[in-house]
Motif scaffolding. Sequence first.
Motif, PDB file in Angstrom:
ATOM      1  N   GLU A  71      76.075  20.390  22.895  1.00 52.61           N
ATOM      2  CA  GLU A  71      75.337  21.518  22.312  1.00 52.61           C
ATOM      3  C   GLU A  71      75.638  22.804  23.063  1.00 52.61           C
ATOM      4  OE1 GLU A  71      71.304  20.136  22.358  1.00 52.61           O
ATOM      5  OE2 GLU A  71      71.623  18.795  20.664  1.00 52.61           O
ATOM      6  N   SER A  72      75.732  22.715  24.384  1.00 59.02           N
ATOM      7  CA  SER A  72      76.050  23.893  25.182  1.00 59.02           C
ATOM      8  C   SER A  72      77.447  24.418  24.840  1.00 59.02           C
ATOM      9  CB  SER A  72      75.973  23.540  26.665  1.00 59.02           C
ATOM     10  OG  SER A  72      76.365  24.628  27.455  1.00 59.02           O
ATOM     11  N   GLU A 124      79.016  23.993  22.024  1.00 63.18           N
ATOM     12  CA  GLU A 124      78.957  24.566  20.676  1.00 63.18           C
ATOM     13  C   GLU A 124      78.380  25.969  20.721  1.00 63.18           C
ATOM     14  OE1 GLU A 124      76.713  21.624  18.552  1.00 63.18           O
ATOM     15  OE2 GLU A 124      78.475  20.416  18.106  1.00 63.18           O
ATOM     16  N   GLN A 125      77.347  26.177  21.538  1.00 62.57           N
ATOM     17  CA  GLN A 125      76.755  27.505  21.671  1.00 62.57           C
ATOM     18  C   GLN A 125      77.758  28.489  22.284  1.00 62.57           C
ATOM     19  OE1 GLN A 125      73.188  26.804  23.938  1.00 62.57           O
ATOM     20  NE2 GLN A 125      72.042  26.053  22.154  1.00 62.57           N
ATOM     21  N   LYS A 126      78.507  28.028  23.288  1.00 65.66           N
ATOM     22  CA  LYS A 126      79.525  28.886  23.895  1.00 65.66           C
ATOM     23  C   LYS A 126      80.578  29.273  22.866  1.00 65.66           C
ATOM     24  CE  LYS A 126      79.238  27.022  28.574  1.00 65.66           C
ATOM     25  NZ  LYS A 126      79.948  26.237  29.610  1.00 65.66           N
ATOM     26  N   GLU A 127      80.984  28.302  22.050  1.00 68.00           N
ATOM     27  CA  GLU A 127      81.992  28.559  21.017  1.00 68.00           C
ATOM     28  C   GLU A 127      81.479  29.588  20.012  1.00 68.00           C
ATOM     29  OE1 GLU A 127      85.649  28.308  19.277  1.00 68.00           O
ATOM     30  OE2 GLU A 127      85.040  27.297  21.121  1.00 68.00           O
ATOM     31  N   LYS A 128      80.218  29.478  19.616  1.00 66.95           N
ATOM     32  CA  LYS A 128      79.635  30.441  18.673  1.00 66.95           C
ATOM     33  C   LYS A 128      79.599  31.836  19.282  1.00 66.95           C
ATOM     34  CE  LYS A 128      76.717  27.245  16.081  1.00 66.95           C
ATOM     35  NZ  LYS A 128      75.327  26.831  15.791  1.00 66.95           N
ATOM     36  N   ARG A 129      79.191  31.920  20.560  1.00 73.91           N
ATOM     37  CA  ARG A 129      79.155  33.231  21.223  1.00 73.91           C
ATOM     38  C   ARG A 129      80.546  33.827  21.333  1.00 73.91           C
ATOM     39  NH1 ARG A 129      75.508  30.647  24.837  1.00 73.91           N
ATOM     40  NH2 ARG A 129      77.119  30.581  26.426  1.00 73.91           N
TER      41      ARG A 129
END
Length: 67
Positions: free
Chosen positions: A43-44, A46-51
Motif C-alpha cells: 500500500e505504501s 502504491e501511494q508513492k507511485e500515485k504521488r
Amino acid sequence: MENSELKNIITEFKISLDGLNNRLDQAEERISKLEDRTMEIIESEEQKEKRLKKSEQSLRDLWNTKK
C-alpha cells in the motif's frame, strides 16, 4: 506392556502434540504478521507511485504552460 507404561507413553505423546500445536500457533501468528506487513509495504508503494505520477503530471502541466 503394562498399563502404567501405556499411560506414560500417552502422556508423553500428548505433551509432544501440545508442543507441536504451540509451535504451529506461533508460526501462524508470525506468518499473519508478515502478511500484514507485506500489505502495508504494498500500500505504501502504491501511494508513492500515485504521488510520483501526480508530480510528473504537474511538471508536464507546468512545462506545457511555459511553452
